[in-house]
Enzyme design. Structure first.
Site, mmCIF file in Angstrom:
data_model
loop_
_atom_site.group_PDB
_atom_site.id
_atom_site.type_symbol
_atom_site.label_atom_id
_atom_site.label_comp_id
_atom_site.label_asym_id
_atom_site.label_seq_id
_atom_site.Cartn_x
_atom_site.Cartn_y
_atom_site.Cartn_z
ATOM 1 N N TYR A 252 12.820 -72.232 53.519
ATOM 2 C CA TYR A 252 11.857 -72.469 52.442
ATOM 3 C C TYR A 252 11.163 -73.814 52.624
ATOM 4 O O TYR A 252 9.935 -73.901 52.589
ATOM 5 C CB TYR A 252 12.571 -72.415 51.098
ATOM 6 C CG TYR A 252 11.657 -72.520 49.898
ATOM 7 C CD1 TYR A 252 10.733 -71.527 49.613
ATOM 8 C CD2 TYR A 252 11.723 -73.623 49.049
ATOM 9 C CE1 TYR A 252 9.890 -71.614 48.505
ATOM 10 C CE2 TYR A 252 10.892 -73.719 47.933
ATOM 11 C CZ TYR A 252 9.981 -72.712 47.680
ATOM 12 O OH TYR A 252 9.141 -72.817 46.586
ATOM 13 N N GLU A 254 10.899 -75.953 55.323
ATOM 14 C CA GLU A 254 10.064 -76.051 56.512
ATOM 15 C C GLU A 254 8.974 -74.968 56.520
ATOM 16 O O GLU A 254 7.893 -75.162 57.075
ATOM 17 C CB GLU A 254 10.912 -75.935 57.788
ATOM 18 C CG GLU A 254 11.893 -77.088 57.979
ATOM 19 C CD GLU A 254 11.192 -78.372 58.423
ATOM 20 O OE1 GLU A 254 10.053 -78.638 57.987
ATOM 21 O OE2 GLU A 254 11.804 -79.118 59.195
ATOM 22 N N VAL A 294 18.512 -74.163 37.974
ATOM 23 C CA VAL A 294 19.409 -74.788 37.003
ATOM 24 C C VAL A 294 19.052 -74.432 35.558
ATOM 25 O O VAL A 294 19.940 -74.163 34.747
ATOM 26 C CB VAL A 294 19.453 -76.320 37.217
ATOM 27 C CG1 VAL A 294 18.083 -76.952 37.008
ATOM 28 C CG2 VAL A 294 20.483 -76.964 36.307
ATOM 29 N N GLY A 314 26.901 -84.057 38.560
ATOM 30 C CA GLY A 314 25.942 -83.872 37.470
ATOM 31 C C GLY A 314 24.964 -85.019 37.309
ATOM 32 O O GLY A 314 24.168 -85.026 36.354
ATOM 33 N N THR A 317 19.132 -85.726 39.634
ATOM 34 C CA THR A 317 18.052 -85.630 38.637
ATOM 35 C C THR A 317 16.996 -84.608 39.056
ATOM 36 O O THR A 317 16.785 -84.353 40.248
ATOM 37 C CB THR A 317 17.374 -86.988 38.423
ATOM 38 O OG1 THR A 317 16.691 -87.387 39.618
ATOM 39 C CG2 THR A 317 18.390 -88.047 38.026
ATOM 40 N N ASP A 378 21.391 -80.171 48.736
ATOM 41 C CA ASP A 378 20.844 -80.263 47.383
ATOM 42 C C ASP A 378 20.279 -81.671 47.173
ATOM 43 O O ASP A 378 21.009 -82.657 47.308
ATOM 44 C CB ASP A 378 21.944 -79.973 46.362
ATOM 45 C CG ASP A 378 21.407 -79.917 44.940
ATOM 46 O OD1 ASP A 378 20.303 -79.385 44.772
ATOM 47 O OD2 ASP A 378 22.099 -80.396 44.020
ATOM 48 N N LYS A 381 17.683 -86.683 44.004
ATOM 49 C CA LYS A 381 16.683 -87.122 43.029
ATOM 50 C C LYS A 381 15.379 -86.384 43.269
ATOM 51 O O LYS A 381 14.987 -86.125 44.414
ATOM 52 C CB LYS A 381 16.451 -88.639 43.132
ATOM 53 C CG LYS A 381 17.622 -89.476 42.635
ATOM 54 C CD LYS A 381 17.255 -90.951 42.591
ATOM 55 C CE LYS A 381 18.397 -91.778 42.010
ATOM 56 N NZ LYS A 381 18.037 -93.214 41.905
ATOM 57 N N ARG A 382 14.721 -86.065 42.172
ATOM 58 C CA ARG A 382 13.439 -85.379 42.298
ATOM 59 C C ARG A 382 12.594 -85.740 41.084
ATOM 60 O O ARG A 382 12.904 -85.368 39.963
ATOM 61 C CB ARG A 382 13.665 -83.870 42.371
ATOM 62 C CG ARG A 382 12.435 -83.032 42.634
ATOM 63 C CD ARG A 382 11.794 -83.326 43.980
ATOM 64 N NE ARG A 382 12.665 -83.172 45.110
ATOM 65 C CZ ARG A 382 13.066 -82.008 45.625
ATOM 66 N NH1 ARG A 382 12.684 -80.890 45.078
ATOM 67 N NH2 ARG A 382 13.819 -81.983 46.686
#
Length: 430
Positions: A252, A254, A294, A314, A317, A378, A381-382
């Site tokens: 996904y 690349e 999520v 957890g 972000t 995973d 941070k995003r």
């Protein structure tokens, strides 16, 4: 003698009257003294004069007939676009030989192709395009899309649905192409990674080829996943990312990076009008209930009285934008003058634990949280930097998580428990 003359005259008159009423007399009269020649000459002159008058007035007659035919055709049955596209232009009498329709001329509706239009984001985009008067063709192979998302448009004459996989070419005539076709959740794209990267590469190539042939404007929906596990925070469009090219998510990540490359190469090399949007986490009605993302995971688990699963500690972000904000951004990007790429996301940042608490507040304060080991690759941070979108598109999200989440919960509750059916076309009212 006088009596004989009078009898003779009466007999002569009687014979002449009999001749006039017989068939032989007029024929004999015409044949005498070259009267037939004069008659033929008169007929010939009449034919010549009539022909000359008909030729000189034929353009007016043909135009008049075309006007009547066109008027009746538009009233009873609209002219198919393929025919209307080739009609002579009344202003300069030139046939339109191809090319795009200027986007500024919005007096007529556009014909728009939405690939992946039966999916979560695509179906909401179709709603907006139909609402503003455009004609929409949806192409979807229903790998993750659902017909139920579009049922409310099936009787609309400005809507068409085609079951087709964009990995194979398709020939259509449209003015704009929104290319959304691709599995977007980890569960879906990990299920068949080869198919995912083929969709991103071959599907994008086919749609760009279509845009080139018909002169359509092309918009690619890329993803924030092109940034990978970012070393820059927040992520701006100038950041090149930190992606694992051989990881389980690379089909996904690349794939979308390659799709962006193809899009820019068609733009630079072939002068195709393109737009690129990098979409950050989006939520709302019509999301797939068990797609592994999520927000949908937490909402479905809380509704089913199951523990909400938090992966890792957890503290990673994400930023969550409501689907109506994203659709507004996509349409502004398509109608604007800037290629991009543009980050389209909500800069409001939440940890996974903070998101779980918002879901608890919205659905069930007693909902439990369960921790599990984190998934591979995973991102930690995003968060989008949307400065460019604000300045050049005049766009920024307006729906907060606490405003949008209840609408998504209502939709999930109805689909999970089969509550009273509602019109899915009104789910975006806010």
């Amino acid at each position: 003698m006088g009596v004989d003359n009078e009898v003779f005259q009466k007999n002569y008159v009687k014979k002449n009257n009999m001749k006039r009423f017989s068939l032989k007399y007029p024929i004999q009269y015409v044949l005498e003294k070259q009267r037939l020649v004069c008659l033929l000459i008169g007929i010939g002159m009449s034919v010549v004069i009539f022909s000359l008058v008909s030729v000189s007035s034929s353009p007016l007659k043909s135009e008049f007939k075309i006007d009547i035919q066109d008027t009746n055709t538009f009233v009873s049955n609209p002219i198919p676009r393929r025919i209307a596209y080739e009609l002579v232009d009344e202003a300069d009498h030139n046939i339109n030989a191809g090319g795009k329709v200027p986007l500024g001329l919005k007096s007529k509706s556009l014909r728009i192709l939405v690939t992946g239009g039966a999916g979560f984001v695509g179906s909401h985009l179709v709603d907006r395009l139909i609402a503003q008067g455009d004609s929409v063709i949806v192409v979807d192979n229903f790998f993750t899309g659902r017909k139920e998302n579009l049922l409310h448009h099936f009787k609309n004459p400005r809507f068409e649905l085609i079951r087709h996989d964009v990995v194979e070419p398709i020939l259509l005539e449209v003015d704009q192409i929104y290319h959304l076709a691709c599995p977007a959740s980890p569960v879906s794209y990990k299920y068949n990674p080869v198919k995912t990267i083929k969709t991103n590469v071959m599907g994008t190539l086919n749609m760009l080829g279509l845009a080139k042939r018909i002169g359509a404007r092309f918009l690619l929906t890329s993803t924030s996943e092109v940034y990978g596990d970012p070393l820059q925070h927040p992520q701006a469009e100038t950041y090149w990312g930190n992606v694992n090219p051989i990881g389980v998510r690379s089909c996904y990540d690349e794939g979308k990076r390659t799709a962006e490359t193809l899009t820019m190469d068609y733009h630079r090399g072939l002068n195709i009008e393109v737009r690129i949007a990098r979409i950050f986490n989006t939520y709302g009605p019509r999301m797939c209930i068990d797609d592994g993302r999520v927000v949908s995971n937490f909402v479905a688990q809380a509704l089913r009285k199951e523990p909400m699963t938090v992966y890792g500690d957890g503290k990673q972000t994400r930023s969550f934008q409501f689907v109506s904000d994203l659709v507004e951004g996509l349409m502004r990007l398509m109608e604007g003058d800037h290629v991009g790429p543009f980050n389209l996301g909500n800069p409001g940042e939440f940890t996974m634990l903070e998101l779980a608490k918002v879901v608890q507040e919205t659905i069930d304060p007693n909902a439990k949280i369960e921790f599990r080991s984190n998934t591979e690759d995973d991102p930690h941070k995003r968060k989008p930097d949307i400065t460019k979108a604000k300045q050049l598109l005049g766009w920024e999200p307006t729906v907060s998580l606490r405003q949008g989440l209840p609408m998504m919960v209502d939709d999930f509750r109805q689909r999970i428990f089969g509550d009273e059916k509602r019109d899915s076309g009104s789910l975006l009212t806010i």
